[in-house]
Design an enzyme around this catalytic site. Structure first.
Site, PDB file in Angstrom:
ATOM      1  N   LYS A  84       0.829  -1.211   0.000  1.00 20.21           N
ATOM      2  CA  LYS A  84       0.000   0.000   0.000  1.00 20.21           C
ATOM      3  C   LYS A  84       0.863   1.260   0.000  1.00 20.21           C
ATOM      4  CE  LYS A  84      -3.796  -2.510   0.679  1.00 20.21           C
ATOM      5  NZ  LYS A  84      -3.220  -3.868   0.802  1.00 20.21           N
TER       6      LYS A  84
ATOM      7  N   LYS B 156      -8.239   1.871   4.381  1.00 16.24           N
ATOM      8  CA  LYS B 156      -7.835   0.465   4.379  1.00 16.24           C
ATOM      9  C   LYS B 156      -6.604   0.266   5.250  1.00 16.24           C
ATOM     10  CE  LYS B 156      -5.659   1.397  -0.135  1.00 16.24           C
ATOM     11  NZ  LYS B 156      -5.665   1.038  -1.578  1.00 16.24           N
TER      12      LYS B 156
ATOM     13  N   ARG C 134      -5.163  -4.593 -12.794  1.00 15.13           N
ATOM     14  CA  ARG C 134      -3.896  -5.211 -12.410  1.00 15.13           C
ATOM     15  C   ARG C 134      -2.964  -5.183 -13.624  1.00 15.13           C
ATOM     16  NH1 ARG C 134      -2.104  -8.715  -8.666  1.00 15.13           N
ATOM     17  NH2 ARG C 134      -2.976  -7.086  -7.316  1.00 15.13           N
TER      18      ARG C 134
ATOM     19  N   ARG D  26     -10.553  -5.484 -12.917  1.00 13.81           N
ATOM     20  CA  ARG D  26     -11.415  -6.214 -11.986  1.00 13.81           C
ATOM     21  C   ARG D  26     -12.592  -5.322 -11.632  1.00 13.81           C
ATOM     22  NH1 ARG D  26      -6.391  -7.122  -8.215  1.00 13.81           N
ATOM     23  NH2 ARG D  26      -6.154  -5.004  -9.018  1.00 13.81           N
TER      24      ARG D  26
ATOM     25  N   ARG E 192     -15.329  -2.428  -4.174  1.00 14.97           N
ATOM     26  CA  ARG E 192     -14.068  -3.151  -4.335  1.00 14.97           C
ATOM     27  C   ARG E 192     -14.124  -4.009  -5.591  1.00 14.97           C
ATOM     28  NH1 ARG E 192     -14.148  -6.510   1.044  1.00 14.97           N
ATOM     29  NH2 ARG E 192     -16.254  -6.790   0.210  1.00 14.97           N
TER      30      ARG E 192
ATOM     31  N   ASP F  78      -1.586  -1.892  -9.202  1.00 14.01           N
ATOM     32  CA  ASP F  78      -3.029  -1.677  -9.239  1.00 14.01           C
ATOM     33  C   ASP F  78      -3.292  -0.242  -9.656  1.00 14.01           C
ATOM     34  OD1 ASP F  78      -3.415  -4.254  -8.452  1.00 14.01           O
ATOM     35  OD2 ASP F  78      -4.060  -3.797  -6.416  1.00 14.01           O
TER      36      ASP F  78
ATOM     37  N   GLU G 192      -1.720   0.601  -5.661  1.00 13.88           N
ATOM     38  CA  GLU G 192      -0.927  -0.381  -4.932  1.00 13.88           C
ATOM     39  C   GLU G 192       0.228  -0.852  -5.803  1.00 13.88           C
ATOM     40  OE1 GLU G 192      -2.903  -3.661  -3.048  1.00 13.88           O
ATOM     41  OE2 GLU G 192      -4.539  -2.418  -2.279  1.00 13.88           O
TER      42      GLU G 192
ATOM     43  N   ASN H  63       2.112  -4.383  -5.775  1.00 17.62           N
ATOM     44  CA  ASN H  63       2.089  -5.722  -5.186  1.00 17.62           C
ATOM     45  C   ASN H  63       3.363  -6.480  -5.523  1.00 17.62           C
ATOM     46  OD1 ASN H  63      -0.921  -6.160  -4.150  1.00 17.62           O
ATOM     47  ND2 ASN H  63      -0.975  -4.945  -6.023  1.00 17.62           N
TER      48      ASN H  63
END
Length: 321
Positions: free
Chosen positions: A128, A163, A213, A228, A236, A276, A284, A286
Site C-alpha cells: 500500500k 484500508k 492489475r 477487476r 471493491r 493496481d 498499490e 504488489n
C-alpha cells in the site's frame, strides 16, 4: 543437481485453485520448458549453525486435466543454494512468519541461492505505502493512526476509501463519506483504537471501469491488464471480493505508469510486480505474490507465465559462476 530446478515457497498445495492460481501457471510453464518442479510449504525452511539454509522440498508433476492436479513424486532435504531458482510465492498476511521467511531466504542468497523476488525488496516495499514513492500518479492520500488526522482528511475529501496497510484481497476496505455515523467505529476498527496505522485516500469514481492489475516482469509491462470490475453495490473490484475480471490492452496511462516504475523496481530486485491502477491513478504496488496470470492468459492467449519463466532464465544466464 543435473536438472534445472524451479522451486516455489508457497502456501499448501491443497489450498491452490488450478483454474486461477498464478503460481500453478508459472510452475506449468517451467515444467513445459524442462524444469524440475518443487514446492516448499509452510514451516519447511530452516537454518542451523554451521550449515546452509535448507528446506524440505516436495518434487511434483502437474496435469490440470486430472484430480488432484499434481502428483508428489518424492521429497528431499536440499540446501537452497543447490537449487537453480527459488520463487517466493507465499501469500500475505505480511506477518512475523512472513518476515522470518524473508530472513531465511536472504541468508540463502548470501550462500549463493537465486531467489525471486529479492527477499529484502519484498520486505522493503509495503504494497500500500510504496505508492508514496511515485506521488505523481497518486490521488490525495494520508497514512496515519491518528483519528483526528483521519477525520480531518475526510472533512477535506468527503468521499474516501480507508484500508489497512497489511490487507489483501480487498479485506477491511471501507468507503467513508463525510457525516457517516459509522465513521468512528470504522476508524477504531482500522486503527485498533490508535494502535495501528491505516491509509485513507480520496475515492476514485473510475473504479466502475475496474481496478486494473498491470503486471511487470523484469521491468517490462505485460501488454494486457486485468480490469477487476466490482459487483453491483460494491466499491471493491478484487476478485476475492466478488469482482469480475476482464482482460484488456494497456491504456496509454497504464503504460506510462508501468514504464516509469518498471526500471526502478527491476533495479531493486523485483522481477515480478503487480501494479493496481484505477483510472489514471496508482493505488498499490504488489510484490509478495502478484496474481492474474491465468485470467489474462485464458482471455487473450498471451502466455504471461512463459514470459515470467523466460525472464528467470535470462537472469540465470547472466548470473555469476
Amino acid at each position: 543437481m543435473s536438472l534445472k530446478t524451479f522451486v516455489c515457497v508457497i502456501d499448501p498445495l491443497t489450498s491452490l485453485n488450478p483454474k486461477k492460481d498464478s503460481s500453478i501457471a508459472m510452475m506449468e510453464a517451467a515444467q513445459a520448458r524442462g524444469w524440475r518442479i518443487g514446492v516448499i510449504e509452510d514451516g519447511a525452511l530452516w537454518w542451523k549453525h554451521g550449515e546452509c539454509v535448507r528446506a524440505t522440498v516436495s518434487w511434483i508433476a502437474m496435469d490440470r486435466s486430472q484430480k488432484p492436479w499434481y502428483t508428489v513424486q518424492s521429497t528431499s532435504t536440499v540446501a537452497l543454494k543447490e537449487l537453480t531458482a527459488v520463487v517466493m510465492r507465499k501469500d500475505p498476511p505480511f506477518d512475523a512468519e512472513f518476515v522470518t521467511s524473508t530472513w531465511l531466504l536472504e541468508q540463502a542468497e548470501r550462500e549463493g541461492a537465486r531467489v525471486f523476488n529479492k527477499p529484502s525488496a519484498i520486505r522493503d516495499h509495503n504494497e500500500k505505502f510504496t505508492i508514496a514513492q511515485f506521488s505523481q500518479f497518486v490521488v490525495p492520500t494520508l497514512v496515519s493512526r491518528n483519528a483526528d488526522q483521519l477525520r480531518g482528511f475526510l472533512e477535506e475529501h468527503p468521499d474516501a476509501i480507508a484500508k489497512p496497510l497489511d490487507g489483501m484481497g480487498g479485506s477491511s476496505i471501507f468507503r467513508m463519506t463525510k457525516g457517516d455515523p459509522n465513521t468512528g467505529v470504522i476508524l477504531e476498527t482500522l486503527t485498533e483504537h490508535g494502535r495501528k496505522t491505516a491509509m485513507i485516500q480520496r475515492y476514485i469514481p473510475e473504479i466502475v471501469d475496474g481496478d486494473k492489475r498491470v503486471l511487470l516482469i523484469d521491468g517490462e509491462p505485460v501488454p494486457y491488464c486485468l480490469a477487476r470490475l466490482p459487483k453491483e453495490g460494491e466499491h471493491r473490484g478484487n476478485l476475492a471480493a466478488g469482482g469480475t475480471g476482464r482482460a484488456q490492452p494497456l491504456s496509454d496511462t497504464d503504460r506510462q505508469i508501468a514504464e516509469t516504475l518498471g526500471p526502478i523496481l527491476k533495479d531493486r530486485g523485483l522481477l515480478l510486480v503487480g501494479l493496481d491502477v484505477i483510472g489514471r491513478n496508482l493505488t498499490e504496488v504488489n510484490v509478495t505474490s502478484p496474481t492474474c496470470f491465468r485470467e489474462i492468459m485464458d482471455q487473450t492467449g498471451f502466455n504471461v507465465a512463459e514470459m515470467f519463466v523466460q525472464a528467470i532464465e535470462r537472469k540465470l544466464e547472466v548470473a555469476p559462476c
